[in-house]
Design a protein around this motif. Structure first.
Motif, mmCIF file in Angstrom:
data_model
loop_
_atom_site.group_PDB
_atom_site.id
_atom_site.type_symbol
_atom_site.label_atom_id
_atom_site.label_comp_id
_atom_site.label_asym_id
_atom_site.label_seq_id
_atom_site.Cartn_x
_atom_site.Cartn_y
_atom_site.Cartn_z
ATOM 1 N N LYS A 1 0.811 -1.174 0.027
ATOM 2 C CA LYS A 1 -0.051 0.143 0.103
ATOM 3 C C LYS A 1 0.615 1.144 -0.042
ATOM 4 O O LYS A 1 0.425 2.188 -0.081
ATOM 5 C CB LYS A 1 -1.040 0.142 1.222
ATOM 6 N N LYS A 2 2.226 1.070 -0.148
ATOM 7 C CA LYS A 2 3.163 2.199 0.298
ATOM 8 C C LYS A 2 3.749 2.842 -1.184
ATOM 9 O O LYS A 2 4.263 1.845 -2.079
ATOM 10 C CB LYS A 2 4.162 1.975 1.184
ATOM 11 N N ASN A 3 3.663 3.936 -1.421
ATOM 12 C CA ASN A 3 4.374 4.632 -2.672
ATOM 13 C C ASN A 3 5.759 5.023 -2.275
ATOM 14 O O ASN A 3 5.990 5.727 -1.364
ATOM 15 C CB ASN A 3 3.598 5.887 -3.217
ATOM 16 N N LEU A 4 6.651 4.486 -3.096
ATOM 17 C CA LEU A 4 8.185 4.629 -2.983
ATOM 18 C C LEU A 4 8.586 5.321 -4.064
ATOM 19 O O LEU A 4 8.379 5.088 -5.180
ATOM 20 C CB LEU A 4 9.070 3.461 -2.559
ATOM 21 N N ILE A 5 9.463 6.484 -3.906
ATOM 22 C CA ILE A 5 10.140 7.412 -4.901
ATOM 23 C C ILE A 5 11.630 7.383 -4.751
ATOM 24 O O ILE A 5 11.989 7.752 -3.711
ATOM 25 C CB ILE A 5 9.276 8.567 -4.830
ATOM 26 N N ALA A 6 12.176 6.932 -5.739
ATOM 27 C CA ALA A 6 13.629 6.951 -5.764
ATOM 28 C C ALA A 6 14.184 8.439 -5.592
ATOM 29 O O ALA A 6 13.453 9.509 -6.269
ATOM 30 C CB ALA A 6 14.216 6.281 -6.802
ATOM 31 N N LYS A 7 15.184 8.793 -4.976
ATOM 32 C CA LYS A 7 15.768 9.815 -4.732
ATOM 33 C C LYS A 7 16.331 10.653 -6.440
ATOM 34 O O LYS A 7 16.185 11.730 -6.595
ATOM 35 C CB LYS A 7 17.078 9.801 -4.063
ATOM 36 N N SER A 8 16.520 9.662 -7.181
ATOM 37 C CA SER A 8 16.969 10.117 -8.392
ATOM 38 C C SER A 8 15.808 10.828 -9.017
ATOM 39 O O SER A 8 16.009 11.907 -9.962
ATOM 40 C CB SER A 8 17.609 9.124 -9.250
ATOM 41 N N VAL A 9 14.548 10.168 -8.896
ATOM 42 C CA VAL A 9 13.375 10.773 -9.387
ATOM 43 C C VAL A 9 13.201 12.096 -8.971
ATOM 44 O O VAL A 9 12.812 13.168 -9.704
ATOM 45 C CB VAL A 9 12.149 9.976 -9.283
ATOM 46 N N LEU A 10 13.336 12.484 -7.646
ATOM 47 C CA LEU A 10 13.194 13.770 -6.993
ATOM 48 C C LEU A 10 14.026 14.684 -7.603
ATOM 49 O O LEU A 10 13.783 15.672 -7.859
ATOM 50 C CB LEU A 10 13.033 13.623 -5.518
ATOM 51 N N ASP A 11 15.327 14.417 -7.758
ATOM 52 C CA ASP A 11 16.491 15.187 -8.213
ATOM 53 C C ASP A 11 16.133 15.527 -9.683
ATOM 54 O O ASP A 11 16.379 16.708 -10.155
ATOM 55 C CB ASP A 11 17.879 14.337 -7.957
ATOM 56 N N ASP A 12 15.894 14.583 -10.486
ATOM 57 C CA ASP A 12 15.424 14.934 -11.941
ATOM 58 C C ASP A 12 14.309 15.927 -11.786
ATOM 59 O O ASP A 12 14.413 16.939 -12.769
ATOM 60 C CB ASP A 12 15.030 13.751 -12.676
ATOM 61 N N TYR A 13 13.428 15.604 -11.029
ATOM 62 C CA TYR A 13 12.123 16.806 -11.146
ATOM 63 C C TYR A 13 12.599 18.112 -10.523
ATOM 64 O O TYR A 13 12.516 19.183 -11.317
ATOM 65 C CB TYR A 13 10.974 16.397 -9.812
ATOM 66 N N ILE A 14 13.650 18.290 -9.882
ATOM 67 C CA ILE A 14 14.311 19.661 -9.221
ATOM 68 C C ILE A 14 14.821 20.060 -10.419
ATOM 69 O O ILE A 14 14.939 21.432 -10.733
ATOM 70 C CB ILE A 14 15.066 19.479 -8.137
ATOM 71 N N VAL A 15 15.913 19.373 -11.181
ATOM 72 C CA VAL A 15 16.638 20.017 -12.370
ATOM 73 C C VAL A 15 15.732 20.449 -13.305
ATOM 74 O O VAL A 15 15.725 21.394 -14.144
ATOM 75 C CB VAL A 15 17.395 18.710 -12.888
ATOM 76 N N THR A 16 14.491 19.535 -13.642
ATOM 77 C CA THR A 16 13.601 19.876 -14.521
ATOM 78 C C THR A 16 12.958 21.457 -14.341
ATOM 79 O O THR A 16 12.649 22.047 -14.977
ATOM 80 C CB THR A 16 12.236 18.888 -14.676
ATOM 81 N N LEU A 17 12.692 21.264 -13.085
ATOM 82 C CA LEU A 17 11.960 22.954 -12.206
ATOM 83 C C LEU A 17 12.935 23.999 -12.554
ATOM 84 O O LEU A 17 12.704 25.163 -13.112
ATOM 85 C CB LEU A 17 11.639 22.840 -10.960
ATOM 86 N N TYR A 18 14.258 23.602 -12.467
ATOM 87 C CA TYR A 18 15.240 24.801 -12.409
ATOM 88 C C TYR A 18 15.464 25.200 -14.045
ATOM 89 O O TYR A 18 15.894 26.336 -14.469
ATOM 90 C CB TYR A 18 16.688 23.959 -11.993
ATOM 91 N N ASN A 19 15.404 24.039 -15.042
ATOM 92 C CA ASN A 19 15.746 24.271 -16.258
ATOM 93 C C ASN A 19 14.435 25.105 -17.008
ATOM 94 O O ASN A 19 14.420 25.965 -17.691
ATOM 95 C CB ASN A 19 15.925 22.964 -16.880
#
Length: 66
Positions: free
Chosen positions: A42-60
């Motif tokens: 029942k738990k959603n897990l998100i890899a740190k790399s996915v979060l880091d990619d999201y941050i880079v996308t926002l920055y770009n």
């Protein structure tokens, strides 16, 4: 080619804290497939790399609109 996943896996709460946003926004992003995630029972897990990619996308995106 699939994205390379690395780093620890974060819960929704941890991911929200890491990004500085609310859990509701994380769930919205998971439901819209904006964030790649793993469903463990029942738990959603998100890899740190996915979060880091999201941050880079926002920055770009921010810098490209300037």
């Amino acid at each position: 080619m699939p994205r390379e996943l690395y780093g620890p896996l974060f819960s929704v709460k941890q991911a929200a804290e890491y990004l500085g946003i609310g859990r509701t926004r994380i769930y919205q992003m998971l439901n819209s497939d904006e964030l790649e995630h793993i469903k463990d029972k029942k738990k959603n897990l998100i890899a740190k790399s996915v979060l880091d990619d999201y941050i880079v996308t926002l920055y770009n995106n921010k810098n490209s609109s300037v």
